[in-house]
Design an enzyme around this catalytic site. Structure first.
Site, PDB file in Angstrom:
ATOM      1  N   GLY A   1      13.197  11.730 -13.221  1.00 56.71           N
ATOM      2  CA  GLY A   1      14.326  12.263 -12.471  1.00 56.71           C
ATOM      3  C   GLY A   1      13.853  13.382 -11.564  1.00 56.71           C
ATOM      4  O   GLY A   1      12.706  13.825 -11.643  1.00 56.71           O
TER       5      GLY A   1
ATOM      6  N   ASP B   1       4.853  19.192 -15.082  1.00 58.64           N
ATOM      7  CA  ASP B   1       4.855  20.612 -14.709  1.00 58.64           C
ATOM      8  C   ASP B   1       3.838  21.405 -15.544  1.00 58.64           C
ATOM      9  O   ASP B   1       3.226  22.348 -15.050  1.00 58.64           O
ATOM     10  CB  ASP B   1       6.242  21.233 -14.884  1.00 58.64           C
ATOM     11  CG  ASP B   1       7.226  20.790 -13.820  1.00 58.64           C
ATOM     12  OD1 ASP B   1       6.802  20.181 -12.810  1.00 58.64           O
ATOM     13  OD2 ASP B   1       8.433  21.064 -13.989  1.00 58.64           O
TER      14      ASP B   1
END
Length: 187
Positions: free
Chosen positions: A11, A39
């Site tokens: 997403g 991340d």
């Protein structure tokens, strides 16, 4: 050795993937799951300023390495929750090449654009407009085993839904169907 299960959350930035992943780690009690987030891999990179070409090359290598780290974790039997943004077509093709399609539960994490913009501003740790830039890209392939809307459901409710589908995964998986449809990333 049995290949580990991979719950792959895709997403935009600020869509709620990390929140769902945290809930999944609390809910899933039939194995040991690891949350691997792209991340987190980006955060391990050197902090020195890179020029545009050097940064692009480093980001590509980072993502390719991330995909292979996920594959390696699963290959030795670990269950993995992946938190990723497939905002460039090559990323999906690379994942299709390196991840075991039958082990992947591919979850689309959606959220209305106005809510993404609000979350992004509230976080303050993302460039303004990043989620909007990714919005039309991440779900372009159109095939998932399951989709969740974090604008309508809490992270916990999404995680419960994923847990329930994981127990009876669809066959063929979305990754299998996509692999049959998408050209290989490498010759």
């Amino acid at each position: 050795m049995t290949t580990g299960r991979i719950i792959f959350l895709n997403g935009t930035s600020s869509s709620g993937k990390s929140s769902i992943a945290r809930e999944l780690l609390d809910l899933l009690d039939d194995g040991v799951f690891f949350h691997l987030a792209v991340d987190g891999f980006n955060a391990m990179r050197t902090k020195r300023e890179l020029g545009p070409a050097e940064l692009d090359a480093a980001l590509r290598r980072t993502r390719e390495g991330f995909h292979r780290a996920v594959a390696a974790m699963a290959q030795v039997g670990n269950d993995v929750v992946v938190d990723h943004v497939l905002s460039e077509p090559w990323r999906l093709r690379d994942c299709l090449d390196v991840l075991p399609a039958e082990s992947v539960l591919f979850v689309g994490v959606r959220c209305p654009l106005d809510e993404l913009t609000r979350r992004e501003a509230a976080r303050g740790d993302r460039p303004a407009g990043l989620a909007a830039l990714q919005y039309d890209q991440v779900h372009r392939h159109g095939v998932y085993d399951l989709e969740c809307d974090t604008g309508a459901m809490s992270p916990r409710a999404c995680a419960e839904r994923i847990r329930d589908v994981l127990a009876d995964r669809p066959y063929p998986t979305a990754f299998t169907r996509l692999r049959d449809r998408e050209p290989a990333a490498r010759p």
